[in-house]
Scaffold this active site. Structure first.
Site, PDB file in Angstrom:
ATOM      1  N   ASP A 117       0.843  -1.189   0.000  1.00 28.24           N
ATOM      2  CA  ASP A 117       0.000   0.000   0.000  1.00 28.24           C
ATOM      3  C   ASP A 117       0.883   1.245   0.000  1.00 28.24           C
ATOM      4  O   ASP A 117       1.813   1.350   0.805  1.00 28.24           O
ATOM      5  CB  ASP A 117      -0.913   0.003   1.229  1.00 28.24           C
ATOM      6  CG  ASP A 117      -1.984   1.077   1.134  1.00 28.24           C
ATOM      7  OD1 ASP A 117      -2.565   1.232   0.052  1.00 28.24           O
ATOM      8  OD2 ASP A 117      -2.237   1.751   2.143  1.00 28.24           O
ATOM      9  N   HIS A 124      -3.793  14.206   0.458  1.00 30.31           N
ATOM     10  CA  HIS A 124      -3.999  13.365   1.634  1.00 30.31           C
ATOM     11  C   HIS A 124      -2.824  13.489   2.607  1.00 30.31           C
ATOM     12  O   HIS A 124      -3.026  13.657   3.825  1.00 30.31           O
ATOM     13  CB  HIS A 124      -4.153  11.906   1.198  1.00 30.31           C
ATOM     14  CG  HIS A 124      -4.214  10.935   2.333  1.00 30.31           C
ATOM     15  ND1 HIS A 124      -5.253  10.890   3.235  1.00 30.31           N
ATOM     16  CD2 HIS A 124      -3.341   9.953   2.718  1.00 30.31           C
ATOM     17  CE1 HIS A 124      -5.022   9.938   4.131  1.00 30.31           C
ATOM     18  NE2 HIS A 124      -3.877   9.355   3.833  1.00 30.31           N
ATOM     19  N   GLU A 191     -10.315   3.971   3.528  1.00 28.98           N
ATOM     20  CA  GLU A 191      -9.405   4.689   2.640  1.00 28.98           C
ATOM     21  C   GLU A 191      -9.802   4.365   1.212  1.00 28.98           C
ATOM     22  O   GLU A 191      -9.735   3.205   0.784  1.00 28.98           O
ATOM     23  CB  GLU A 191      -7.943   4.300   2.902  1.00 28.98           C
ATOM     24  CG  GLU A 191      -7.445   4.791   4.254  1.00 28.98           C
ATOM     25  CD  GLU A 191      -5.954   4.619   4.439  1.00 28.98           C
ATOM     26  OE1 GLU A 191      -5.323   3.913   3.619  1.00 28.98           O
ATOM     27  OE2 GLU A 191      -5.413   5.184   5.406  1.00 28.98           O
ATOM     28  N   GLU A 193      -9.174   3.988  -2.400  1.00 30.41           N
ATOM     29  CA  GLU A 193      -7.945   3.792  -3.162  1.00 30.41           C
ATOM     30  C   GLU A 193      -8.241   3.104  -4.495  1.00 30.41           C
ATOM     31  O   GLU A 193      -9.352   2.643  -4.759  1.00 30.41           O
ATOM     32  CB  GLU A 193      -6.951   2.923  -2.377  1.00 30.41           C
ATOM     33  CG  GLU A 193      -6.579   3.464  -1.012  1.00 30.41           C
ATOM     34  CD  GLU A 193      -5.379   2.738  -0.414  1.00 30.41           C
ATOM     35  OE1 GLU A 193      -4.593   2.131  -1.180  1.00 30.41           O
ATOM     36  OE2 GLU A 193      -5.248   2.772   0.816  1.00 30.41           O
ATOM     37  N   ASP A 225      -8.965   0.277   1.802  1.00 29.94           N
ATOM     38  CA  ASP A 225      -8.024  -0.215   2.810  1.00 29.94           C
ATOM     39  C   ASP A 225      -8.516   0.256   4.179  1.00 29.94           C
ATOM     40  O   ASP A 225      -8.144   1.327   4.656  1.00 29.94           O
ATOM     41  CB  ASP A 225      -6.620   0.303   2.520  1.00 29.94           C
ATOM     42  CG  ASP A 225      -5.558  -0.522   3.195  1.00 29.94           C
ATOM     43  OD1 ASP A 225      -5.788  -1.729   3.420  1.00 29.94           O
ATOM     44  OD2 ASP A 225      -4.472   0.012   3.490  1.00 29.94           O
ATOM     45  N   GLN A 232      -3.753   2.026  15.072  1.00 23.54           N
ATOM     46  CA  GLN A 232      -2.603   2.454  14.272  1.00 23.54           C
ATOM     47  C   GLN A 232      -1.790   3.538  14.984  1.00 23.54           C
ATOM     48  O   GLN A 232      -0.552   3.511  14.980  1.00 23.54           O
ATOM     49  CB  GLN A 232      -3.098   2.974  12.917  1.00 23.54           C
ATOM     50  CG  GLN A 232      -1.980   3.392  11.970  1.00 23.54           C
ATOM     51  CD  GLN A 232      -2.531   3.894  10.637  1.00 23.54           C
ATOM     52  OE1 GLN A 232      -3.735   3.866  10.389  1.00 23.54           O
ATOM     53  NE2 GLN A 232      -1.647   4.352   9.778  1.00 23.54           N
ATOM     54  N   GLU A 352      -9.861  12.616   7.355  1.00 21.31           N
ATOM     55  CA  GLU A 352      -9.781  13.946   6.754  1.00 21.31           C
ATOM     56  C   GLU A 352     -11.138  14.635   6.710  1.00 21.31           C
ATOM     57  O   GLU A 352     -11.249  15.835   6.980  1.00 21.31           O
ATOM     58  CB  GLU A 352      -9.227  13.835   5.334  1.00 21.31           C
ATOM     59  CG  GLU A 352      -7.827  13.264   5.227  1.00 21.31           C
ATOM     60  CD  GLU A 352      -7.517  12.879   3.796  1.00 21.31           C
ATOM     61  OE1 GLU A 352      -7.067  13.753   3.032  1.00 21.31           O
ATOM     62  OE2 GLU A 352      -7.760  11.708   3.431  1.00 21.31           O
TER      63      GLU A 352
END
Length: 403
Positions: A117, A124, A191, A193, A225, A232, A352
């Site tokens: 990834d 971003h 996410e 993607e 993802d 995290q 975000e």
């Protein structure tokens, strides 16, 4: 309407023809399928019926044999498929082999070898930098404009669209916690993607140059993802994402071949820093793509990220991935990283969109900072096609269920 008579303007017309794998409910056998409108063509059976030399590649339970066959085979098969679904003489033979999508079960279309990834959107990366390093002189890390940053993910948890996503558990520690606690993530995110699927392998020690990337990459698909931001945040210093990312990565059931996206190719944003020779794409063909993505939560569109704004291209990512001598394998998958545009409604993650929970989203069924159990996230997209058409990408959807 007969399955061959795809309505004008359908993004899954004969100009598209993405590949997937399906089975008929009640039967265990899987086969390669090609999407035409709202039907799936049994490609293996069609190839046998019409005497194609590629019948053996298509009569398999996975796309991997076709992926491994290389670009010449990919182009030959695509030309044949286009003729099969457009030449009236073939209709009688193929009609019984076209099944409504509502009557089949779609599966993960290829066996994933490795998963990488990336972090290729400047918008971003700058947003994340401003959120977590608000006092930094530059919201980007010093290496960001010099190489495509990435991490090696977990291939075994790549799942096909429609698979439920179990809320992950792990350690987390908020600033107010005296010690870490264990439990389900309370900051589950997505996410948006684009994933690129490798077909032709490469030899160890032989980097893939920019000019050769289309000899190795078969096609692309939408990819979500999923991310547990609280897990995290506690674990990723100093080695990067691990449990906060490895629990699930959702991909579309349909892989769009690069050959279907010729009209969507575009130049990437202007480079602001000189690049080392292996990444310098100044004199190469454009390897950016104009993909228009939509992100919906419970059917409500919350963002429309434009893939054309991605700073690092798929060609550069592949060149960087292999420059140290790492080899490619058939079925390798690499994600673009979160796609975010410059506008607020173009951000590809809830991190975000809500500015790390500060500004909740207003949805018809209530406010959201991060995902709640029962939420359904759907990514969809289209790209410009030939003669003003649109090329549809298979959607990616997933529902969050409790741990």
């Amino acid at each position: 309407m007969p399955p061959f008579d795809v309505p004008e303007g359908d993004p899954f017309g004969p100009h598209n023809l993405p590949y997937g794998v399906f089975s008929i409910p009640g039967e265990r056998e899987r086969t390669v399928g090609v999407r035409l409108g709202d039907h799936a063509l049994d490609a293996g059976a069609a190839a046998r019926a019409l005497g194609s030399p590629y019948a053996d590649l298509l009569a398999r339970p996975t796309l991997n044999p076709l992926l491994a066959a290389g670009r010449t085979a990919w182009s030959d098969v695509r030309r044949a498929l286009t003729a099969w679904v457009t030449v009236p003489a073939h209709r009688e033979t193929l009609a019984p082999l076209l099944r409504p999508l509502s009557s089949v079960t779609l599966h993960l279309p290829f066996e994933v070898a490795d998963y990488v990834d990336f972090y290729a959107s400047e918008n971003h990366a700058r947003n994340v930098g401003r959120i977590f390093r608000p006092d930094a002189a530059d919201s980007l890390t010093p290496n960001w404009k010099h190489l495509p940053i990435g991490y090696h993910g977990r291939a075994g948890t790549v799942v096909v669209s429609g698979t439920d996503v179990i809320r992950p558990s792990g350690q987390r520690r908020s600033p107010a916690d005296p010690a870490p606690v264990f439990g389900p993530s309370v900051r589950l995110d997505i996410e948006a993607e684009v994933g690129f699927v490798v077909g032709t392998p490469s030899e160890p020690g032989r980097p893939v140059p920019l000019r050769d990337w289309r000899e190795h990459v078969f096609g692309l698909c939408l990819l979500n993802d999923w991310s547990a931001r609280d897990i995290q945040a506690w674990e990723y210093v100093p080695l990067g994402p691990f449990l906060g990312k490895s629990f699930a990565t959702s991909v579309a059931a349909w892989i769009t071949p690069l050959d279907a996206l010729e009209d969507a190719r575009t130049a990437p944003p202007e480079r602001t820093h000189p690049l080392l020779p292996y990444l310098d794409d100044t004199d190469t063909e454009p390897s950016g793509y104009d993909l228009r993505i939509s992100v919906a939560v419970n059917g409500h569109v919350v963002s429309e990220p434009p893939f054309s704004t991605m700073y690092w291209t798929a060609a550069q990512q592949l060149a960087h991935l292999t420059v140290n001598g790492a080899s490619l394998r058939t079925g390798d998958l690499y994600g673009s990283g979160t796609v975010s545009g410059p506008a607020e409604r173009e951000r590809g993650s809830l991190l975000e969109l809500t500015w790390n929970g500060r500004d909740p989203l207003e949805l018809p069924d209530g406010k959201r900072t991060f995902l709640e159990d029962g939420d359904v996230v759907t990514l969809s997209a289209w790209a410009p096609g030939p003669d003003g058409t649109r090329v549809g990408l298979g959607e990616v959807t997933g529902r969050v269920i409790p741990a």
